[in-house]
Design a protein around this motif. Structure first.
Motif, PDB file in Angstrom:
ATOM      1  N   SER A  56      62.136  39.552  64.826  1.00 32.98           N
ATOM      2  CA  SER A  56      61.096  40.205  65.625  1.00 32.98           C
ATOM      3  C   SER A  56      61.710  40.995  66.773  1.00 32.98           C
ATOM      4  N   GLY A  57      62.789  40.516  67.349  1.00 35.25           N
ATOM      5  CA  GLY A  57      63.466  41.286  68.394  1.00 35.25           C
ATOM      6  C   GLY A  57      64.099  42.556  67.850  1.00 35.25           C
ATOM      7  N   GLY A  60      61.306  44.914  66.966  1.00 42.96           N
ATOM      8  CA  GLY A  60      60.670  45.315  68.217  1.00 42.96           C
ATOM      9  C   GLY A  60      61.384  46.436  68.942  1.00 42.96           C
ATOM     10  N   LEU A  61      62.644  46.663  68.641  1.00 46.97           N
ATOM     11  CA  LEU A  61      63.338  47.793  69.269  1.00 46.97           C
ATOM     12  C   LEU A  61      62.768  49.132  68.795  1.00 46.97           C
ATOM     13  N   ASN A  65      57.151  47.048  70.565  1.00 45.25           N
ATOM     14  CA  ASN A  65      57.995  46.242  71.432  1.00 45.25           C
ATOM     15  C   ASN A  65      57.210  45.499  72.499  1.00 45.25           C
ATOM     16  N   GLY A  69      58.565  41.865  71.545  1.00 45.75           N
ATOM     17  CA  GLY A  69      59.541  41.433  72.555  1.00 45.75           C
ATOM     18  C   GLY A  69      59.233  40.054  73.109  1.00 45.75           C
ATOM     19  N   GLY A  97      64.792  40.416  72.439  1.00 47.75           N
ATOM     20  CA  GLY A  97      63.449  40.395  73.026  1.00 47.75           C
ATOM     21  C   GLY A  97      63.444  40.976  74.426  1.00 47.75           C
ATOM     22  N   ASP A 100      63.854  44.661  74.118  1.00 45.96           N
ATOM     23  CA  ASP A 100      62.584  45.291  73.749  1.00 45.96           C
ATOM     24  C   ASP A 100      61.778  45.648  74.991  1.00 45.96           C
ATOM     25  N   LEU A 104      60.889  49.357  76.492  1.00 45.12           N
ATOM     26  CA  LEU A 104      59.499  49.715  76.779  1.00 45.12           C
ATOM     27  C   LEU A 104      59.341  50.179  78.221  1.00 45.12           C
TER      28      LEU A 104
END
Length: 119
Positions: A56-57, A60-61, A65, A69, A97, A100, A104
């Protein structure tokens, strides 16, 4: 395979002078507590949390995110607290995370909006 047979204990009367030497009742010891089915299950769950945190990390990039994140951060912390066999993967998920959220913040600061695109 033989079954476990509980020990039989004899109960004697309180006053030995009033009764004969024969036992009045028999009781059995309580059955021993059952062994845990699988001690490896919590570690396996923690390993799964570490892998999901990393994935997920990583995703998320590039997308979502704001959602992925914090999910990566929480899952990585849970995996580390539960004693994962993959602490490096959990730490990498934690770092991704955090990255991310940093990406953001940089994009929000540059565009002054919560949405962004590559085009």
């Amino acid at each position: 395979m033989t079954a476990h047979r509980p020990a039989v204990r004899e109960r004697r009367p309180a006053d030995p002078g009033t009764a004969a030497a024969t036992p009045t009742a028999t009781t059995t010891d309580p059955a021993p507590a059952p062994a845990p089915a699988d001690r490896r299950a919590p570690v396996r769950d923690a390993d799964t949390l570490a892998v999901i945190s990393f994935l997920s990390g990583l995703v998320g990039l590039l997308a979502m995110n704001l959602v992925l994140g914090p999910i990566a951060i929480v899952l990585a912390c849970l995996a580390l607290l539960r004693g994962t066999a993959r602490p490096g993967r959990a730490r990498l998920g934690l770092a991704l995370g955090i990255a991310d959220l940093v990406v953001l913040a940089c994009l929000v600061g540059a565009d002054h909006t919560w949405s962004w695109s590559l085009g």
